[in-house]
Design a protein around this motif. Structure first.
Motif, PDB file in Angstrom:
ATOM      1  N   UNK A  74      35.484  48.158   7.602  1.00  0.00           N
ATOM      2  CA  UNK A  74      34.205  47.853   8.778  1.00  0.00           C
ATOM      3  C   UNK A  74      34.498  46.325   9.151  1.00  0.00           C
ATOM      4  N   UNK A  75      34.213  45.828   7.745  1.00  0.00           N
ATOM      5  CA  UNK A  75      34.890  43.811   8.160  1.00  0.00           C
ATOM      6  C   UNK A  75      36.129  43.459   9.462  1.00  0.00           C
ATOM      7  N   UNK A  76      36.542  44.774   9.597  1.00  0.00           N
ATOM      8  CA  UNK A  76      37.843  44.192  10.308  1.00  0.00           C
ATOM      9  C   UNK A  76      36.714  44.650  11.786  1.00  0.00           C
ATOM     10  N   UNK A  77      36.063  45.219  11.972  1.00  0.00           N
ATOM     11  CA  UNK A  77      34.974  45.562  13.228  1.00  0.00           C
ATOM     12  C   UNK A  77      35.295  47.047  13.464  1.00  0.00           C
ATOM     13  N   UNK A  78      35.942  48.007  12.659  1.00  0.00           N
ATOM     14  CA  UNK A  78      35.567  49.868  13.254  1.00  0.00           C
ATOM     15  C   UNK A  78      34.369  49.898  12.873  1.00  0.00           C
ATOM     16  N   UNK A  79      33.849  50.864  13.926  1.00  0.00           N
ATOM     17  CA  UNK A  79      32.637  51.672  14.185  1.00  0.00           C
ATOM     18  C   UNK A  79      32.508  52.589  12.586  1.00  0.00           C
ATOM     19  N   UNK A  80      31.927  52.408  11.584  1.00  0.00           N
ATOM     20  CA  UNK A  80      32.296  53.261  10.504  1.00  0.00           C
ATOM     21  C   UNK A  80      30.748  54.386  10.765  1.00  0.00           C
ATOM     22  N   UNK A  81      31.134  55.381  10.798  1.00  0.00           N
ATOM     23  CA  UNK A  81      30.355  56.321   9.663  1.00  0.00           C
ATOM     24  C   UNK A  81      30.621  56.725   8.769  1.00  0.00           C
ATOM     25  N   UNK A  82      29.494  56.870   7.554  1.00  0.00           N
ATOM     26  CA  UNK A  82      30.152  57.658   6.228  1.00  0.00           C
ATOM     27  C   UNK A  82      29.145  58.712   6.410  1.00  0.00           C
ATOM     28  N   UNK A  83      29.145  59.448   5.979  1.00  0.00           N
ATOM     29  CA  UNK A  83      28.654  60.970   5.354  1.00  0.00           C
ATOM     30  C   UNK A  83      28.230  60.865   3.710  1.00  0.00           C
ATOM     31  N   UNK A  84      27.043  60.835   2.955  1.00  0.00           N
ATOM     32  CA  UNK A  84      26.938  61.520   1.740  1.00  0.00           C
ATOM     33  C   UNK A  84      27.366  62.814   2.153  1.00  0.00           C
ATOM     34  N   UNK A  85      28.291  64.019   1.501  1.00  0.00           N
ATOM     35  CA  UNK A  85      27.573  65.355   1.759  1.00  0.00           C
ATOM     36  C   UNK A  85      27.357  66.033   1.010  1.00  0.00           C
ATOM     37  N   UNK A  86      25.835  66.080   0.938  1.00  0.00           N
ATOM     38  CA  UNK A  86      25.085  66.742  -0.043  1.00  0.00           C
ATOM     39  C   UNK A  86      25.090  68.604   0.716  1.00  0.00           C
ATOM     40  N   UNK A  87      25.354  68.658   1.344  1.00  0.00           N
ATOM     41  CA  UNK A  87      25.539  70.469   1.391  1.00  0.00           C
ATOM     42  C   UNK A  87      26.678  70.575   1.024  1.00  0.00           C
TER      43      UNK A  87
END
Length: 375
Positions: A74-87
């Motif tokens: 993230x700090x390097x500049x990568x577009x980051x998506x984080x899923x909380x996989x509740x299903x």
């Protein structure tokens, strides 16, 4: 409008097996190194997807194994998506448990270790209908036999001690493919044992474009997500076995300094007072030295040499001090976040909204490719 896939569904087992061959592993390692170099030069070409199931509190194994790396990217500049996989919590159990509490706990851990909601999209499965709708066309691209053969499905099912497999567990790899492809992620941090799972996503992406695709074949609907292999050492639990929430052999991120000290005192070592770093011959002692090294930035061999005949007590004391010093600011921040659930819910709402917008755009593109756009 349609054409059959050039790879027959039942051939995917060979593709998944090939993903773990020695030659494939070497290629994956080489490609991971090349990706790291690309990120250092220009991170703008990457979007990363990663995440966790909210089945309990995160621990230091999660931090050193994945969380710290997510923050680094993230700090390097990568577009980051984080899923909380509740299903996925209900894939192999009858009830969700205290799911809301666990989701907020997970979110507090994420923010405390340094994930920034202004730069990282954090969202939950259950609030993104368009993501989950992608499973329908994706399921048409896989066969039941290849799902039964999937190594991850097999291992997850074995962990249920003979319980009948649910349809959600069987289709776990397809759901993960939807997680990755809904946002067109092209980078997924994984361990070597997860390469077959990622290969299933790559197979689904290829089959979609082969069967439905665009008129312009040079512009596939979905990218071929690549693996960024973890370079971290395996962190064992305090009993010398695999670190696991279910085994109770972990140190949770939210634990206090005194709780940490008590747990480390009970950590398994051996009777040899002279301390050496020997992962094969003395795995329990080596694990404590490795953790100390991760906290201090020193080599475990140097720490062992410094301790010498100081025995396991000295190892445990050094580890306790190192862990408590490393995690003190994170623990303070986590306590502040946990005391403000309204803020956490706001962060999650913003992440869910953004993820929903991305998912709707992808689903619209999928409908167009399949000839199912009617307006």
């Amino acid at each position: 409008m349609t054409q059959e896939p050039t790879t027959a569904p039942d051939d995917a087992g060979d593709e998944l097996a090939a993903a773990t061959s020695d030659a494939s592993l070497r290629r994956s390692e080489e490609r991971s190194a090349a990706i790291e170099e690309q990120i250092a030069r220009d991170p703008s070409g990457f979007r990363m997807l990663t995440g966790d199931r909210p089945t309990g509190n995160l621990h230091i194994g999660h931090y050193f194994g994945s969380l710290a790396n997510r923050v680094r990217l993230q700090d390097a500049g990568v577009d980051t998506f984080v899923v909380i996989a509740d299903f996925q919590v209900i894939a192999d159990r009858d009830a969700t448990g205290p799911i809301r509490e666990r989701v907020l706990s997970l979110l507090a851990d994420y923010l405390a270790v340094g994930l920034d909601p202004a730069r990282t999209t954090i969202f939950t499965h259950s609030t993104i209908p368009a993501l989950n709708e992608l499973m329908l066309p994706f399921l048409a691209l896989v066969s039941d036999s290849e799902l039964y053969r999937n190594p991850t499905v097999k291992s997850e099912h074995e962990a249920t001690a003979g319980r009948p497999m649910s349809g959600l567990l069987l289709t776990y790899p397809v759901h993960q493919a939807a997680d990755i492809l809904f946002c067109k992620a092209n980078l997924v941090p994984v361990g070597k044992d997860q390469l077959p799972h990622l290969e299933q996503t790559r197979v689904i992406a290829r089959r979609f474009d082969e069967r439905f695709g665009r008129a312009d074949k040079r512009r596939p609907v979905f990218p071929q997500a690549e693996a960024l292999l973890s370079s971290g050492s395996l962190i064992l639990g305090l009993d010398g076995t695999k670190m696991s929430k279910s085994k109770g052999n972990t140190i949770e991120l939210g634990m206090s300094a005194s709780e940490t000290a008590k747990l480390i005192k009970r950590a398994v070592t051996d009777s040899d007072r002279h301390i050496t770093y020997d992962p094969a011959g003395r795995p329990e002692v080596a694990n404590l030295l490795r953790l100390t090294a991760l906290c201090t930035g020193r080599a475990p061999e140097d720490i062992a040499e410094e301790i010498g005949d100081g025995g396991a007590g000295t190892v445990k004391r050094m580890l306790t001090e190192a862990l408590n010093e490393t995690f003190a600011p994170m623990r303070q921040r986590r306590a502040e976040l946990a005391a403000d659930p309204g803020y956490l819910l706001g962060v999650l709402a913003d992440g869910n909204r953004r993820a929903g917008e991305v998912a709707e755009a992808t689903l619209d593109e999928v409908r167009a490719a399949m000839g199912m756009r009617y307006a």
